[in-house]
Enzyme design. Structure first.
Site, PDB file in Angstrom:
ATOM      1  N   HIS A  21     -12.186   5.448  -6.875  1.00 32.60           N
ATOM      2  CA  HIS A  21     -12.072   4.032  -6.501  1.00 32.60           C
ATOM      3  C   HIS A  21     -12.360   3.137  -7.698  1.00 32.60           C
ATOM      4  O   HIS A  21     -13.487   3.067  -8.185  1.00 32.60           O
ATOM      5  CB  HIS A  21     -13.059   3.709  -5.371  1.00 32.60           C
ATOM      6  CG  HIS A  21     -12.878   2.343  -4.778  1.00 32.60           C
ATOM      7  ND1 HIS A  21     -11.819   2.021  -3.975  1.00 32.60           N
ATOM      8  CD2 HIS A  21     -13.624   1.210  -4.873  1.00 32.60           C
ATOM      9  CE1 HIS A  21     -11.919   0.758  -3.586  1.00 32.60           C
ATOM     10  NE2 HIS A  21     -13.004   0.234  -4.129  1.00 32.60           N
ATOM     11  N   HIS A  26     -11.263  -0.890  -9.473  1.00 31.62           N
ATOM     12  CA  HIS A  26     -10.475  -2.125  -9.650  1.00 31.62           C
ATOM     13  C   HIS A  26     -10.548  -2.372 -11.153  1.00 31.62           C
ATOM     14  O   HIS A  26     -11.523  -2.961 -11.652  1.00 31.62           O
ATOM     15  CB  HIS A  26     -11.094  -3.299  -8.887  1.00 31.62           C
ATOM     16  CG  HIS A  26     -11.390  -3.002  -7.449  1.00 31.62           C
ATOM     17  ND1 HIS A  26     -10.405  -2.891  -6.501  1.00 31.62           N
ATOM     18  CD2 HIS A  26     -12.556  -2.772  -6.792  1.00 31.62           C
ATOM     19  CE1 HIS A  26     -10.961  -2.624  -5.321  1.00 31.62           C
ATOM     20  NE2 HIS A  26     -12.264  -2.546  -5.483  1.00 31.62           N
ATOM     21  N   TYR A  73      -4.904  -4.635  -5.946  1.00 30.20           N
ATOM     22  CA  TYR A  73      -4.517  -5.728  -5.043  1.00 30.20           C
ATOM     23  C   TYR A  73      -4.107  -7.015  -5.746  1.00 30.20           C
ATOM     24  O   TYR A  73      -3.756  -7.990  -5.098  1.00 30.20           O
ATOM     25  CB  TYR A  73      -5.629  -6.019  -4.030  1.00 30.20           C
ATOM     26  CG  TYR A  73      -6.975  -6.415  -4.595  1.00 30.20           C
ATOM     27  CD1 TYR A  73      -7.270  -7.736  -4.885  1.00 30.20           C
ATOM     28  CD2 TYR A  73      -7.965  -5.459  -4.824  1.00 30.20           C
ATOM     29  CE1 TYR A  73      -8.510  -8.100  -5.384  1.00 30.20           C
ATOM     30  CE2 TYR A  73      -9.204  -5.809  -5.323  1.00 30.20           C
ATOM     31  CZ  TYR A  73      -9.473  -7.129  -5.604  1.00 30.20           C
ATOM     32  OH  TYR A  73     -10.702  -7.485  -6.103  1.00 30.20           O
ATOM     33  N   ARG A 129     -11.471  -6.665   7.400  1.00 28.02           N
ATOM     34  CA  ARG A 129     -11.411  -8.129   7.311  1.00 28.02           C
ATOM     35  C   ARG A 129     -10.004  -8.612   7.017  1.00 28.02           C
ATOM     36  O   ARG A 129      -9.609  -9.716   7.368  1.00 28.02           O
ATOM     37  CB  ARG A 129     -12.349  -8.619   6.202  1.00 28.02           C
ATOM     38  CG  ARG A 129     -13.802  -8.401   6.481  1.00 28.02           C
ATOM     39  CD  ARG A 129     -14.671  -8.749   5.279  1.00 28.02           C
ATOM     40  NE  ARG A 129     -14.941  -7.614   4.424  1.00 28.02           N
ATOM     41  CZ  ARG A 129     -14.724  -7.564   3.119  1.00 28.02           C
ATOM     42  NH1 ARG A 129     -14.198  -8.596   2.489  1.00 28.02           N
ATOM     43  NH2 ARG A 129     -15.022  -6.489   2.425  1.00 28.02           N
ATOM     44  N   HIS A 169     -11.703  -0.191   2.249  1.00 25.57           N
ATOM     45  CA  HIS A 169     -13.113  -0.589   2.130  1.00 25.57           C
ATOM     46  C   HIS A 169     -13.692  -0.696   3.531  1.00 25.57           C
ATOM     47  O   HIS A 169     -13.063  -1.289   4.402  1.00 25.57           O
ATOM     48  CB  HIS A 169     -13.235  -1.989   1.529  1.00 25.57           C
ATOM     49  CG  HIS A 169     -12.883  -2.120   0.083  1.00 25.57           C
ATOM     50  ND1 HIS A 169     -11.922  -2.980  -0.368  1.00 25.57           N
ATOM     51  CD2 HIS A 169     -13.402  -1.540  -1.024  1.00 25.57           C
ATOM     52  CE1 HIS A 169     -11.856  -2.934  -1.683  1.00 25.57           C
ATOM     53  NE2 HIS A 169     -12.741  -2.057  -2.120  1.00 25.57           N
ATOM     54  N   GLU A 199     -19.461  -2.275   3.857  1.00 29.22           N
ATOM     55  CA  GLU A 199     -20.199  -2.336   2.584  1.00 29.22           C
ATOM     56  C   GLU A 199     -21.393  -3.274   2.691  1.00 29.22           C
ATOM     57  O   GLU A 199     -22.426  -3.049   2.067  1.00 29.22           O
ATOM     58  CB  GLU A 199     -19.238  -2.809   1.491  1.00 29.22           C
ATOM     59  CG  GLU A 199     -19.871  -2.894   0.111  1.00 29.22           C
ATOM     60  CD  GLU A 199     -18.889  -3.328  -0.951  1.00 29.22           C
ATOM     61  OE1 GLU A 199     -17.782  -3.776  -0.591  1.00 29.22           O
ATOM     62  OE2 GLU A 199     -19.220  -3.205  -2.143  1.00 29.22           O
ATOM     63  N   HIS A 224     -17.227   3.040   0.438  1.00 29.96           N
ATOM     64  CA  HIS A 224     -18.573   2.506   0.708  1.00 29.96           C
ATOM     65  C   HIS A 224     -19.159   3.094   2.008  1.00 29.96           C
ATOM     66  O   HIS A 224     -20.051   3.921   1.929  1.00 29.96           O
ATOM     67  CB  HIS A 224     -18.642   0.974   0.705  1.00 29.96           C
ATOM     68  CG  HIS A 224     -18.059   0.366  -0.545  1.00 29.96           C
ATOM     69  ND1 HIS A 224     -18.484   0.725  -1.805  1.00 29.96           N
ATOM     70  CD2 HIS A 224     -17.059  -0.539  -0.738  1.00 29.96           C
ATOM     71  CE1 HIS A 224     -17.786   0.048  -2.701  1.00 29.96           C
ATOM     72  NE2 HIS A 224     -16.918  -0.714  -2.097  1.00 29.96           N
ATOM     73  N   ASP A 237     -15.458   1.723  -9.035  1.00 26.70           N
ATOM     74  CA  ASP A 237     -15.272   0.446  -8.351  1.00 26.70           C
ATOM     75  C   ASP A 237     -15.190  -0.758  -9.298  1.00 26.70           C
ATOM     76  O   ASP A 237     -14.160  -0.997  -9.926  1.00 26.70           O
ATOM     77  CB  ASP A 237     -16.381   0.281  -7.300  1.00 26.70           C
ATOM     78  CG  ASP A 237     -16.126  -0.855  -6.318  1.00 26.70           C
ATOM     79  OD1 ASP A 237     -15.189  -1.626  -6.526  1.00 26.70           O
ATOM     80  OD2 ASP A 237     -16.862  -0.986  -5.326  1.00 26.70           O
TER      81      ASP A 237
HETATM   82  C1  NGQ Z   1     -12.712  -5.870  -4.117  1.00 30.15           C
HETATM   83  N1  NGQ Z   1     -14.982  -5.088  -4.105  1.00 30.15           N
HETATM   84  O1  NGQ Z   1     -11.693  -5.760  -3.451  1.00 30.15           O
HETATM   85  O2  NGQ Z   1     -12.711  -5.956  -5.336  1.00 30.15           O
HETATM   86  C2  NGQ Z   1     -14.030  -5.851  -3.375  1.00 30.15           C
HETATM   87  C3  NGQ Z   1     -14.528  -7.244  -3.198  1.00 30.15           C
HETATM   88  C4  NGQ Z   1     -13.919  -7.836  -0.834  1.00 30.15           C
HETATM   89  C5  NGQ Z   1     -15.932  -4.423  -3.459  1.00 30.15           C
HETATM   90  N2  NGQ Z   1     -15.880  -4.426  -2.160  1.00 30.15           N
HETATM   91  C6  NGQ Z   1     -13.678  -8.057  -2.295  1.00 30.15           C
HETATM   92  N3  NGQ Z   1     -16.887  -3.792  -4.085  1.00 30.15           N
HETATM   93  O3  NGQ Z   1     -14.430  -6.774  -0.435  1.00 30.15           O
HETATM   94  O4  NGQ Z   1     -13.559  -8.707  -0.073  1.00 30.15           O
HETATM   95 ZN    ZN Z   2     -13.542  -1.727  -4.066  1.00 28.35          ZN
END
Ligand code: NGQ
Ligand code: ZN
Length: 450
Positions: A55, A57, A120, A209, A229, A232, A266, A317
């Protein structure tokens, strides 16, 4: 034909001495134990299968260390996310390529040989689609090609800002697609990785979400890996309960066909019952201990999950630190700090914790990223060698090597790395390091002065 010889190697069925590997077509063709080295063999000390990083980004690597000053209100995951969105707003395709190349370089140099890029950032700065919907995916693929890392590209489906189809916010405009847009994105993503030796494309509904139940079903219906995800943050659990009456992992188990194709990233906040359900599903729990610590997420119930037969893998991550051994070490240390105990994840009396963590993460990472790991005939020739002469490995054999690596020496022990049959790291440095670092430096100087 490339041939390698190692004093000792971690094979699928355990440690072996005097191991000769022949590589062809990016794969391991033969494994011979107890072999004498020949003049043509490239020799090394300790060989391990490279670890999957399930994982990432990649773009967040450029923010490493930039969100560590206290803001005007109590800082949290959510205030970090606001800063991250602001940073995202500035990035152009060239920037993504430069940043991802640095991140992938560091992954290889610290013992990861494949990355699951949970991707994304799809659209232009104003939110409009690029002419090629996978413009950014192409840049990720280019960075994988330049560094040599194995790529499992996970194009993300993102449609809503919160549970109950809340409309996306302005800060999310570069991420959002509808179902047709996502179908085009997937097709273009497959084209974007077509030139890489053994790339995989999966699917990634961002989080509960960001997708509805029917969107989730549509996005996860293909054949490849599915990453999401989940659970978390406590606020995410509370919001899910308020919306549906169920906690995130329970909701997912009740509403999607979660099986071994899935990776739940997570899964930090679970009840005992959710922990057992997730373990039974066969899905991988994707753990990102460094990022979860940095973002203040909480601790995954690892001991209970492993006792219930759950599969795990690790990911970097946010890439605030990139280091395979450190992820494993921190995973165990979190459990020690909360349980006030030692060797929590060893899995049994007399068992090595480092070896248990490494072996489990190899298996879970392979499952989550859709490519096998392990030094065995037919597997991808993805291997990491450790410096057997380093003081941290003095006198060690077998699993004690992995304890020395994970708990003592860490990534400074990584010497050479082979990826798809090619040596990409020598003496701890990626071949393309100087070029990648120079370009990254220019990119950051421009981005941070803007
Ligand atoms: C992300 N990162 O997509 O980069 C997410 C934050 C979210 C982590 N969850 C954004 N660690 O979850 O809305
Ligand atoms: Zn992530």
């Amino acid at each position: 034909m490339t041939t390698l010889w190692f004093e000792t190697a971690l094979l699928a069925d355990g440690w072996a001495r005097a191991v000769r590997l022949s590589l062809a077509g990016g794969r391991i063709e033969t494994v011979v134990v107890g072999a004498d080295p020949t003049a043509d063999d490239q020799r090394g000390g300790v060989a391990l299968p490279g670890l999957p990083n399930l994982h990432s980004h990649a773009f967040q690597r450029a923010m490493a260390g930039l969100t560590e000053a206290r803001g005007p209100t109590a800082d949290s995951f959510w205030s970090w996310r606001e800063l991250m969105y602001r940073f995202v707003g500035r990035l152009e395709p060239d920037d993504i390529e430069a940043i991802a190349a640095l991140a992938f370089m560091e992954m290889l140099e610290t013992g990861f040989t494949r990355v699951g890029e949970f991707h994304y950032l799809h659209h232009d700065r104003d939110g409009r689609a690029y002419a090629n919907p996978a413009e950014m995916g192409e840049r990720i693929a280019a960075a994988a090609a330049e560094s040599g890392i194995g790529l499992t590209l996970l194009p993300v489906f993102y449609a809503h800002a919160g549970f109950g189809e809340a409309p996306p916010t302005d800060g999310q405009r570069r991420f959002v697609t509808d179902a047709d847009g996502y179908a085009r994105l997937l097709e273009a993503s497959r084209a974007a990785v077509a030139g890489l030796p053994d790339a995989v494309v999966g699917a990634a509904p961002h989080s509960l979400r960001a997708v509805t139940r029917s969107e989730l079903a549509a996005v996860s219906g293909g054949a490849g890996p599915v990453h999401i995800h989940i659970a978390e943050q406590l606020r995410e659990v509370d919001d899910c309960l308020a919306w549906s009456g169920a906690r995130p992992v329970d909701w997912l188990m009740d509403n999607a066909a979660v099986d071994a194709r899935w990776c739940l990233v997570h899964a930090t906040h679970m009840t005992a019952d959710e922990t057992a359900r997730l373990a039974r599903s066969g899905a991988v729990a994707g753990l990102c201990p460094i990022t979860e610590a940095n973002l203040g997420d909480g601790l995954f119930p690892a001991a209970a999950f492993l006792d219930a037969g759950g599969a795990i893998g690790v990911g970097s991550d946010s890439n605030v630190r990139i280091d395979a051994a450190e992820e494993l070490r921190l995973l165990e240390y979190g459990q020690r700090l909360s349980a006030r105990a030692r060797n929590v994840l060893a899995g049994g009396a007399g068992a090595s914790t480092g070896a248990a963590l490494y072996r489990r993460s190899l298996a879970g990472g392979a499952q989550a990223l859709g490519q096998p790991t392990g030094l065995s005939e037919g597997a991808p020739a993805d291997l990491v060698t450790l410096d057997a002469g380093h003081p941290d490995l003095a006198g060690r054999t077998g699993d004690a090597i992995l304890d020395g690596y994970v708990f003592a020496g860490g990534s400074r022990l990584v010497k050479d790395v082979w990826r798809a049959g090619r040596k990409v790291v020598e003496d701890g440095r990626l071949y393309a390091r100087d070029r990648i670092v120079a370009r990254y430096r220019l990119t950051l100087e421009r981005l941070l002065s803007a």
